[in-house]
Write an enzyme that holds these catalytic residues in place. Sequence first.
Site, PDB file in Angstrom:
ATOM      1  N   HIS A 205       0.792  -1.236   0.000  1.00  0.00           N
ATOM      2  CA  HIS A 205       0.000   0.000   0.000  1.00  0.00           C
ATOM      3  C   HIS A 205       0.823   1.284   0.000  1.00  0.00           C
ATOM      4  O   HIS A 205       0.280   2.371  -0.144  1.00  0.00           O
ATOM      5  CB  HIS A 205      -0.986   0.027   1.175  1.00  0.00           C
TER       6      HIS A 205
HETATM    7  C1  UD1 Z   1      -2.240   5.521   5.724  1.00  0.00           C
HETATM    8  C2  UD1 Z   1      -0.953   6.007   6.375  1.00  0.00           C
HETATM    9  C3  UD1 Z   1       0.058   4.891   6.374  1.00  0.00           C
HETATM   10  C4  UD1 Z   1      -0.496   3.632   7.013  1.00  0.00           C
HETATM   11  C5  UD1 Z   1      -1.779   3.270   6.294  1.00  0.00           C
HETATM   12  C6  UD1 Z   1      -2.393   2.033   6.894  1.00  0.00           C
HETATM   13  C7  UD1 Z   1      -0.506   8.411   5.995  1.00  0.00           C
HETATM   14  C8  UD1 Z   1       0.357   9.389   5.300  1.00  0.00           C
HETATM   15  N1  UD1 Z   1      -0.343   7.129   5.650  1.00  0.00           N
HETATM   16  O1  UD1 Z   1      -1.942   5.258   4.360  1.00  0.00           O
HETATM   17  O2  UD1 Z   1       1.195   5.285   7.128  1.00  0.00           O
HETATM   18  O3  UD1 Z   1       0.448   2.584   6.887  1.00  0.00           O
HETATM   19  O4  UD1 Z   1      -2.689   4.366   6.406  1.00  0.00           O
HETATM   20  O5  UD1 Z   1      -3.431   1.547   6.126  1.00  0.00           O
HETATM   21  O6  UD1 Z   1      -1.292   8.794   6.829  1.00  0.00           O
HETATM   22  N2  UD1 Z   1      -9.111   4.651   0.970  1.00  0.00           N
HETATM   23  C9  UD1 Z   1     -10.368   4.100   0.866  1.00  0.00           C
HETATM   24  N3  UD1 Z   1     -11.032   3.818   2.021  1.00  0.00           N
HETATM   25  C10 UD1 Z   1     -10.518   4.062   3.252  1.00  0.00           C
HETATM   26  C11 UD1 Z   1      -9.239   4.653   3.336  1.00  0.00           C
HETATM   27  C12 UD1 Z   1      -8.552   4.934   2.182  1.00  0.00           C
HETATM   28  O7  UD1 Z   1     -10.879   3.850  -0.205  1.00  0.00           O
HETATM   29  O8  UD1 Z   1     -11.180   3.757   4.267  1.00  0.00           O
HETATM   30  C13 UD1 Z   1      -8.355   4.911  -0.289  1.00  0.00           C
HETATM   31  C14 UD1 Z   1      -8.584   6.257  -0.873  1.00  0.00           C
HETATM   32  O9  UD1 Z   1      -8.502   6.145  -2.254  1.00  0.00           O
HETATM   33  C15 UD1 Z   1      -7.390   7.061  -0.363  1.00  0.00           C
HETATM   34  C16 UD1 Z   1      -6.293   6.004  -0.360  1.00  0.00           C
HETATM   35  O10 UD1 Z   1      -6.963   4.802  -0.012  1.00  0.00           O
HETATM   36  O11 UD1 Z   1      -7.092   8.153  -1.145  1.00  0.00           O
HETATM   37  C17 UD1 Z   1      -5.182   6.271   0.602  1.00  0.00           C
HETATM   38  O12 UD1 Z   1      -5.691   6.441   1.933  1.00  0.00           O
HETATM   39  P1  UD1 Z   1      -4.907   7.368   2.978  1.00  0.00           P
HETATM   40  O13 UD1 Z   1      -5.568   7.336   4.289  1.00  0.00           O
HETATM   41  O14 UD1 Z   1      -4.673   8.698   2.403  1.00  0.00           O
HETATM   42  O15 UD1 Z   1      -3.483   6.681   3.102  1.00  0.00           O
HETATM   43  P2  UD1 Z   1      -3.092   5.147   3.268  1.00  0.00           P
HETATM   44  O16 UD1 Z   1      -2.457   4.712   2.010  1.00  0.00           O
HETATM   45  O17 UD1 Z   1      -4.217   4.337   3.811  1.00  0.00           O
END
Ligand code: UD1
Length: 358
Positions: A205
């Site tokens: 991820h």
């Molecule tokens: C975040 C943390 C990372 C951690 C990870 C655990 C930061 C910078 N990164 O990364 O350190 O290891 O969480 O999972 O805070 N999305 C969904 N549904 C959700 C959440 C996210 O669809 O419930 C999708 C969205 O497209 C979003 C993308 O995942 O834009 C990334 O989510 P985001 O929370 O920004 O960062 P993570 O990659 O989850």
Amino acid sequence: MKVLSVVGARPQFVKLAPVAAALDAAGGVEHVIVHTGQHYDSRMSDVFFADLQIPEPDVHLGVGSGSHGVQTGAMLAALDGVIDEHRPDWVLVYGDTNSTLAGALAAVKLHVPVAHLEAGLRSFNRRMPEEHNRVLTDHAADLLLPPTALAMSHLVREGLGERSVVVGDVMTDVCYRIRDAVAGRPPVLPEGVSADEGYLVATIHRADNTDDPERLAAVVAALADLPLPVVLLAHPRVVARATEFGIGLDRGSLHSAQPLPYPEMVSVVLRSRGVVTDSGGLQKEAYLLRVPCTTLRTETEWLETLDDGWNILDPDLSRVRGAAVRDVPTAAQGTPYGDGHAAERVARVLRDRLPGPA
Ligand code: UD1
């Protein structure tokens, strides 16, 4: 004592579980839980509260996804009023996500003491958003709670030693508890994968692995080429990017599945032959569950996992095919992540270090 925890992303719910229980057990603690909404899918959030018996959040900010600046800024704006209303003795922030940084920054601006759990980890990779979050949060916080001696040494080097107390790793507390609870439970596996015939578990991820089409294609191809079936527990981010770039996640050895609740994840890892990941938490969980791990990154924050070959770094994907199915190391493991009682220490240190009236 009043503690306000700020959480928002999946690994923070895991860390919150033992801390909430320890604060409750300590007695005389009012614990306010604020969920930023960074993770909002039920499989990334709600199931963790239910399975790990975490009290429902008192406040939900509903911030959701966005660029780093937009997401962190929205949290900051929303947290101001919440912290001001509760005026806790401590704002407690966890790990290294955008929710961590927002919680720390909002509190420090309001002159509310901040404690940072899992302080002092460093990848020394300035490209990682988590590295900015860690460094900035550590330097903003009043009390730093590193999990290991190595994390403490980073803080000492940065001049933060006096504000720091090693407490151990709270993820170890949960991991051991759940390992014992699921012992003997058969793992939930996708069609075509069987525990008796052997399988690997993979998660991907990190932005560095998912956001560039060529890199993601290479990572997926390497996983698809592994010599055992691979259960890919697909984070929403990798699903979104793979769809956008037209990269299939079900081919060759790959069997993609939804992210699992924590107990199911532990049970799937426990019975696996190996883990291939870029997650920080999963590298450590594999180590604690005594499963060989191959990490598709140039560095790790959890350096202790590299000892005796429990974890191997393979950023250029040249070793993973053989490494993923290597045997379990024979050397006895140390206990670099503590004894499974870190959260009790967190509760104690928060009380011992309670700042006096200004
Ligand atoms: C975040 C943390 C990372 C951690 C990870 C655990 C930061 C910078 N990164 O990364 O350190 O290891 O969480 O999972 O805070 N999305 C969904 N549904 C959700 C959440 C996210 O669809 O419930 C999708 C969205 O497209 C979003 C993308 O995942 O834009 C990334 O989510 P985001 O929370 O920004 O960062 P993570 O990659 O989850």
